[in-house]
Design a protein around this motif. Structure first.
Motif, short mmCIF file in Angstrom:
data_model
loop_
_atom_site.label_atom_id
_atom_site.label_comp_id
_atom_site.label_asym_id
_atom_site.label_seq_id
_atom_site.Cartn_x
_atom_site.Cartn_y
_atom_site.Cartn_z
N ARG A 57 3.49 9.84 -10.00
CA ARG A 57 2.87 9.88 -11.33
C ARG A 57 1.90 11.03 -11.50
O ARG A 57 1.62 11.43 -12.62
CB ARG A 57 2.11 8.59 -11.58
CG ARG A 57 2.99 7.47 -12.01
CD ARG A 57 2.20 6.28 -12.46
NE ARG A 57 1.06 6.65 -13.27
CZ ARG A 57 -0.05 5.93 -13.37
NH1 ARG A 57 -0.17 4.84 -12.68
NH2 ARG A 57 -1.04 6.31 -14.14
N ALA A 58 1.35 11.53 -10.42
CA ALA A 58 0.32 12.57 -10.52
C ALA A 58 0.91 13.83 -11.12
O ALA A 58 1.98 14.29 -10.73
CB ALA A 58 -0.25 12.87 -9.14
N PRO A 59 0.22 14.42 -12.11
CA PRO A 59 0.74 15.66 -12.72
C PRO A 59 0.62 16.82 -11.73
O PRO A 59 -0.21 16.81 -10.84
CB PRO A 59 -0.17 15.87 -13.93
CG PRO A 59 -1.43 15.16 -13.59
CD PRO A 59 -1.02 14.00 -12.72
N PHE A 88 0.83 -1.20 0.00
CA PHE A 88 0.00 0.00 0.00
C PHE A 88 0.87 1.26 0.00
O PHE A 88 0.62 2.20 -0.76
CB PHE A 88 -0.93 -0.01 1.22
CG PHE A 88 -1.59 1.29 1.49
CD1 PHE A 88 -2.65 1.73 0.71
CD2 PHE A 88 -1.16 2.11 2.53
CE1 PHE A 88 -3.26 2.95 0.96
CE2 PHE A 88 -1.77 3.32 2.79
CZ PHE A 88 -2.82 3.74 2.00
N LEU A 89 1.90 1.27 0.85
CA LEU A 89 2.79 2.44 0.90
C LEU A 89 3.54 2.65 -0.41
O LEU A 89 3.70 3.78 -0.87
CB LEU A 89 3.78 2.30 2.06
CG LEU A 89 3.18 2.37 3.45
CD1 LEU A 89 4.26 2.13 4.51
CD2 LEU A 89 2.46 3.68 3.70
N VAL A 90 3.99 1.56 -1.03
CA VAL A 90 4.72 1.66 -2.30
C VAL A 90 3.80 2.19 -3.39
O VAL A 90 4.18 3.10 -4.15
CB VAL A 90 5.33 0.30 -2.69
CG1 VAL A 90 5.82 0.31 -4.12
CG2 VAL A 90 6.45 -0.06 -1.74
N ILE A 91 2.59 1.68 -3.48
CA ILE A 91 1.65 2.14 -4.50
C ILE A 91 1.26 3.59 -4.25
O ILE A 91 1.14 4.37 -5.20
CB ILE A 91 0.42 1.23 -4.54
CG1 ILE A 91 0.83 -0.13 -5.12
CG2 ILE A 91 -0.70 1.83 -5.37
CD1 ILE A 91 -0.26 -1.17 -5.09
N LYS A 92 1.09 3.95 -3.00
CA LYS A 92 0.75 5.34 -2.67
C LYS A 92 1.87 6.28 -3.11
O LYS A 92 1.62 7.33 -3.70
CB LYS A 92 0.49 5.47 -1.17
CG LYS A 92 -0.05 6.80 -0.77
CD LYS A 92 -0.44 6.79 0.70
CE LYS A 92 -0.98 8.15 1.06
NZ LYS A 92 -1.49 8.20 2.41
N ALA A 93 3.12 5.91 -2.86
CA ALA A 93 4.26 6.73 -3.28
C ALA A 93 4.36 6.78 -4.80
O ALA A 93 4.64 7.84 -5.38
CB ALA A 93 5.55 6.19 -2.67
#
Length: 133
Positions: free
Chosen positions: A109-111, A99-104
């Motif tokens: 990736r977010a513009p 979860f932490l890895v995907i959140k980071a």
């Protein structure tokens, strides 16, 4: 021949390679978490419970029967819930780290929200607005 060419196309896609790498890394990460749980977390839980090894926790339904000669006649029947408890802790730690890895990753990736439009877009907007008048 069609199935072989479809299989080659399937294997040559990048997603299959990414998946394979993910599985290998996931297996290695699972070993790391298991070592963490077995070597660090479970000893603390054992200390709290009076030195009892968590994986040895069980509910004995029928105790082992031992004959007069000291040999075991019938094995004990027990529900061994300690191993399940330890596996659940492993799973929760792995799930939390993923979860932490995907959140980071999603944050990277977010513009950028405050990104100004490019100069050519601004120029085109000015031209559009002047033509409307």
């Amino acid at each position: 021949m069609g199935m072989i060419s479809e299989f080659k196309e399937f294997i040559s896609k990048g997603n299959v390679l990414d998946l394979a790498v993910g599985v290998v890394i996931g297996a290695a990460f699972g070993k790391i978490v298991t070592a963490l749980v077995d070597g660090i977390i479970m000893p603390f839980i054992s200390m709290i419970t009076g030195g009892v090894n968590v994986s040895d926790w069980k509910h004995v339904i029928t105790p082992a029967q031992i004959g007069a000669d000291g040999k075991e006649i019938a094995a004990e029947v027990a529900i061994k819930y300690g191993a399940l408890f330890q596996t659940i802790i492993d799973f929760l730690i792995i799930a939390f780290v993923i979860f932490l890895v995907i959140k980071a990753y999603n944050r990277m990736r977010a513009p950028a929200a405050d990104a100004a439009p490019p100069e050519d877009v601004l120029l085109l907007r000015e031209i559009r607005d002047s033509l409307k008048k």
